[in-house]
Design an enzyme around this catalytic site. Sequence first.
Site, PDB file in Angstrom:
ATOM      1  N   ASP A  49      70.804  18.163  18.268  1.00 45.78           N
ATOM      2  CA  ASP A  49      71.837  17.360  18.229  1.00 45.78           C
ATOM      3  C   ASP A  49      72.174  16.555  19.503  1.00 45.78           C
ATOM      4  O   ASP A  49      71.042  16.516  20.216  1.00 45.78           O
ATOM      5  CB  ASP A  49      73.236  18.042  17.754  1.00 45.78           C
ATOM      6  CG  ASP A  49      73.644  19.086  18.594  1.00 45.78           C
ATOM      7  OD1 ASP A  49      73.092  19.046  20.003  1.00 45.78           O
ATOM      8  OD2 ASP A  49      74.413  20.056  18.413  1.00 45.78           O
ATOM      9  N   HIS A  85      72.302  19.670  22.137  1.00 46.75           N
ATOM     10  CA  HIS A  85      71.816  21.037  22.170  1.00 46.75           C
ATOM     11  C   HIS A  85      70.165  20.887  21.666  1.00 46.75           C
ATOM     12  O   HIS A  85      69.698  20.140  21.037  1.00 46.75           O
ATOM     13  CB  HIS A  85      72.600  22.117  21.124  1.00 46.75           C
ATOM     14  CG  HIS A  85      73.801  22.082  21.706  1.00 46.75           C
ATOM     15  ND1 HIS A  85      74.805  21.051  21.140  1.00 46.75           N
ATOM     16  CD2 HIS A  85      74.361  22.639  22.649  1.00 46.75           C
ATOM     17  CE1 HIS A  85      76.045  21.637  21.880  1.00 46.75           C
ATOM     18  NE2 HIS A  85      75.899  22.381  22.773  1.00 46.75           N
ATOM     19  N   SER A 103      77.929  27.048  24.843  1.00 44.72           N
ATOM     20  CA  SER A 103      77.460  26.437  23.409  1.00 44.72           C
ATOM     21  C   SER A 103      75.864  26.803  23.274  1.00 44.72           C
ATOM     22  O   SER A 103      75.478  27.107  22.230  1.00 44.72           O
ATOM     23  CB  SER A 103      77.573  25.244  23.156  1.00 44.72           C
ATOM     24  OG  SER A 103      76.868  24.313  24.185  1.00 44.72           O
TER      25      SER A 103
END
Length: 358
Positions: A322, A325, A36
């Site tokens: 978040d 991340h 990610s």
Amino acid sequence: MAPFTFSLIPFVVLSLSWAITVESTVVPAIFVFGDSLADVGNNNYLNVPISSKSNYPHNGIDFPGQVPTGRFSNGFNTIDYIAMKLGFKESPPPYLSIKNVTETLRRGVNFASAGSGILQTTGNGTLDMATQLKYFAKTKHELTELLGAKVVDDCLAIALFYFVTANNDMFAYYSATGAANSTENARFISNLVDEFLGHLKMIYNLGARKFAITGTFPLGCAPYLRNLNPTGGCIDALNQLSEQFNAVAEPRIKQLSCQLAGFKYSYYNSITATAKISAVPHKYGFKELTSACCGAGRFNGEAQCTSNATYCSNRNQYMFWDWFHPTQSLYYLTAKFQLDGSVKLVTPINLKQLVVQS
């Protein structure tokens, strides 16, 4: 922040061949593999849980047009900044969005998939590393049929191959075992590095020569993990796994570079870099190092960033966007460190030095 003083002119495609009218130091394409931290939208096309997607608000609130692209960020991520600083208008597109292989000629391809890992057992339904390499091999085959082997091989030999992975493998291992047994931990790390080296050899055999590798992050300090700790501190066992991976992986990659002719690499130590930032956060514009900008609950780490979540207005002062991340600001700084960093952060050379090597 001041812009980098490093620029390259992107190549152009003429008559389905790489006609390069640029400096001799050019990187003609970037091929991205990982999770990610590098995904730019592949998971938008997969049937995976919402936790493995980010193509919804408030993600992308600082991206041009405020578009939630599938990046796990309030804006750009590291590979975006690296691509732009190497002279590309934008970073490579997600592989699953490409309808015609000729689209890959201008920038390269991004195969990264949120939730994936080195192991095929990590991130069910995502594009694990073996699948990403399979798609790269398919892309190379299609380009070779169009352009011929020499043109493609010459391009790949000077292209940049960017990897950021292993984070989800270690999180999955910690979640399953608690990382309580040091002997088992060492065995797991050794096997994980072995698997990663196998992937690097495979892509080397497909023509890659320049490898940019991002080491694992201090995973235990993510807001989600702090939320799980009654003290609110980092999860030390998970951070120790990250440290072990970096300690084992970098020397093994160095050894591999001695065995494979033309293999050149730049290894970024994310843990050292994070410690550097945390020691003097104000120097880099950060005021909040523990809580996420977007989320809910303790440290904003109890729930992911969705359209119903609250989010901060001073996003450039947060390290975390978040529950897992970075913010666009930290992604930018990571790109700067990887491009310009000293040997303490990037070994044996940084990305600027890597891309100009013949």
